[in-house]
Design a protein around this motif. Structure first.
Motif, short mmCIF file in Angstrom:
data_model
loop_
_atom_site.label_atom_id
_atom_site.label_comp_id
_atom_site.label_asym_id
_atom_site.label_seq_id
_atom_site.Cartn_x
_atom_site.Cartn_y
_atom_site.Cartn_z
N GLU A 80 36.62 35.18 47.80
CA GLU A 80 35.76 36.16 47.52
C GLU A 80 35.92 37.25 47.98
OE1 GLU A 80 31.49 34.98 47.45
OE2 GLU A 80 31.20 36.82 48.73
N ARG A 81 36.13 38.27 47.41
CA ARG A 81 36.37 39.73 47.74
C ARG A 81 35.76 40.72 47.28
NH1 ARG A 81 38.65 36.43 50.69
NH2 ARG A 81 40.84 36.74 51.58
N ASP A 82 35.55 41.83 47.97
CA ASP A 82 34.93 43.09 47.16
C ASP A 82 36.16 44.00 46.71
OD1 ASP A 82 32.41 42.38 47.82
OD2 ASP A 82 32.70 43.26 50.01
N ILE A 83 35.98 44.27 45.51
CA ILE A 83 37.16 44.70 45.09
C ILE A 83 36.51 46.43 43.89
CG2 ILE A 83 38.79 43.04 44.86
CD1 ILE A 83 38.08 43.15 41.72
N LEU A 84 37.39 47.13 43.74
CA LEU A 84 37.16 48.05 42.55
C LEU A 84 37.19 47.49 41.42
CD1 LEU A 84 38.90 51.43 43.98
CD2 LEU A 84 36.44 50.55 44.20
N ALA A 85 36.27 47.76 40.34
CA ALA A 85 36.21 47.22 39.09
C ALA A 85 37.75 47.45 38.24
CB ALA A 85 34.98 47.98 38.27
N SER A 86 38.45 48.43 38.78
CA SER A 86 39.63 48.99 38.17
C SER A 86 41.02 48.15 39.17
CB SER A 86 39.81 50.55 38.12
OG SER A 86 39.70 50.95 39.62
N ASP A 87 40.56 47.50 39.87
CA ASP A 87 41.90 47.07 40.78
C ASP A 87 42.49 46.03 39.63
OD1 ASP A 87 41.30 48.45 43.12
OD2 ASP A 87 40.38 46.84 44.04
N ILE A 88 43.94 45.91 39.82
CA ILE A 88 44.59 45.24 39.06
C ILE A 88 44.84 44.03 40.01
CG2 ILE A 88 45.85 46.96 37.67
CD1 ILE A 88 48.24 46.52 39.34
N LEU A 89 44.96 42.75 39.32
CA LEU A 89 44.95 41.39 39.80
C LEU A 89 46.12 41.46 41.00
CD1 LEU A 89 44.42 38.55 40.13
CD2 LEU A 89 45.79 37.95 38.18
N ASN A 91 54.93 47.84 34.32
CA ASN A 91 54.48 48.21 33.32
C ASN A 91 54.79 46.89 32.34
OD1 ASN A 91 57.04 48.24 32.66
ND2 ASN A 91 57.03 50.41 32.28
N GLY A 92 54.83 45.66 33.05
CA GLY A 92 54.91 44.54 32.42
C GLY A 92 56.24 44.11 31.71
N ASP A 93 57.37 44.99 32.10
CA ASP A 93 58.73 44.62 31.56
C ASP A 93 59.43 43.69 32.32
OD1 ASP A 93 58.35 46.38 29.34
OD2 ASP A 93 59.26 47.92 30.17
N CYS A 94 59.21 43.93 33.61
CA CYS A 94 60.35 43.17 34.53
C CYS A 94 59.79 41.68 35.01
CB CYS A 94 60.72 43.87 35.88
SG CYS A 94 59.40 43.79 37.04
N GLY A 95 58.84 41.47 34.93
CA GLY A 95 58.26 40.17 35.23
C GLY A 95 58.07 39.82 36.61
N ALA A 96 58.29 40.49 37.60
CA ALA A 96 58.41 40.44 39.10
C ALA A 96 57.08 39.76 39.54
CB ALA A 96 58.93 41.49 39.95
N CYS A 97 55.77 40.50 38.76
CA CYS A 97 54.58 40.10 39.26
C CYS A 97 54.06 39.02 38.37
CB CYS A 97 53.71 41.44 38.93
SG CYS A 97 53.73 41.66 37.03
N THR A 98 54.83 38.13 37.94
CA THR A 98 54.14 36.78 37.12
C THR A 98 53.49 35.90 37.95
OG1 THR A 98 56.08 37.08 35.46
CG2 THR A 98 54.90 35.13 35.39
N VAL A 99 52.38 35.49 37.47
CA VAL A 99 51.70 34.45 37.97
C VAL A 99 51.19 33.58 36.82
CG1 VAL A 99 50.53 35.89 39.75
CG2 VAL A 99 49.25 35.75 37.66
N ILE A 100 50.81 32.36 36.95
CA ILE A 100 49.83 31.66 35.86
C ILE A 100 48.69 31.44 36.17
CG2 ILE A 100 50.27 29.14 35.12
CD1 ILE A 100 53.09 28.96 36.28
N MET A 101 48.14 31.64 34.90
CA MET A 101 46.71 31.81 34.70
C MET A 101 46.35 30.83 33.56
SD MET A 101 44.06 34.99 34.84
CE MET A 101 44.06 35.33 33.34
N SER A 158 50.70 40.01 36.12
CA SER A 158 49.44 40.43 37.04
C SER A 158 49.26 42.00 37.08
CB SER A 158 49.58 39.74 38.35
OG SER A 158 50.63 40.26 39.15
N CYS A 159 50.33 42.70 36.83
CA CYS A 159 50.29 44.17 36.88
C CYS A 159 49.56 44.74 35.54
CB CYS A 159 51.60 44.75 37.21
SG CYS A 159 52.74 44.75 35.56
N LEU A 160 49.26 43.84 34.53
CA LEU A 160 48.80 44.51 33.51
C LEU A 160 47.43 43.96 33.34
CD1 LEU A 160 51.76 43.80 30.89
CD2 LEU A 160 51.14 46.10 32.12
N MET A 161 46.87 43.38 34.24
CA MET A 161 45.53 43.03 33.89
C MET A 161 44.61 43.31 35.21
SD MET A 161 45.69 38.64 34.60
CE MET A 161 43.91 38.53 33.84
N LEU A 162 43.44 43.54 34.92
CA LEU A 162 42.18 43.53 35.90
C LEU A 162 41.96 42.28 36.59
CD1 LEU A 162 39.94 46.28 33.84
CD2 LEU A 162 41.61 46.66 35.72
#
Length: 165
Positions: free
Chosen positions: A22-31, A50-60, A67-71
């Motif tokens: 559980e965390r307090d975040i800004l509504a605009s914070d990306i995952l 910007n979603g091209d490289c995939g270094a931020c990939t998680v499984i949801m 994860s850089c492309l979603m709130l």
């Protein structure tokens, strides 16, 4: 300021690697930022952002996500898996055994995309593997070692499947 403002603080609960946070975040914070800065899971990397490289990939929910492309608030009520949740898994061991890592920065994203592929298809075709790997970019080396790693896990899964029949 209206109630839907992006800089409004919200409290969210996320399920990550089968643990509740559980965390307090800004509504605009990306995952990606919430994972790294608010929870301390730094395996997902900020690459191109910007979603091209995939270094931020998680499984949801068993699907690979950049994860850089979603709130972060979009991930509420989802099961999130990060590289930290894959400790001692066959895909992680296969990457080590087949030297399928590059400089290390994008390796976690590649492991996550391979794990997501195997969650969705235990016996993917070579073309499907190539297609899924094309969602991540590494400039350090080729993808042959990564392909060897994923084939070794497919073989392991098939052996286990045959043993269980």
């Amino acid at each position: 300021m209206n109630s839907h403002s992006a800089d409004r603080k919200v409290t969210i609960q996320l399920e990550i690697n089968k643990e509740q946070y559980e965390r307090d975040i800004l509504a605009s914070d990306i995952l990606l930022d919430v994972l790294r800065d608010k929870i301390g899971l730094t395996g997902a990397k900020p690459g191109c952002l910007n979603g091209d490289c995939g270094a931020c990939t998680v499984i949801m929910n068993k699907q690979p996500m950049k994860s850089c492309l979603m709130l972060a608030i979009e991930a509420i009520d989802s099961e999130i898996l990060t590289i930290e949740g894959l400790k001692n898994t066959p895909i992680q061991r296969a990457f080590v055994e087949h030297f399928a890592f590059q400089c290390g920065y994008c390796t976690s994203g590649f492991i996550m995309i391979c794990q997501a592929l195997l969650l969705n298809d235990r016996n993917p075709s070579p073309e499907k593997i190539e297609t899924w790997l094309s969602s991540n970019i590494c400039r350090c080396t080729g993808y042959k070692e990564i392909e060897k790693a994923i084939y070794s896990v497919i073989e392991l899964l098939n052996i286990k499947n045959q043993t269980n029949q």
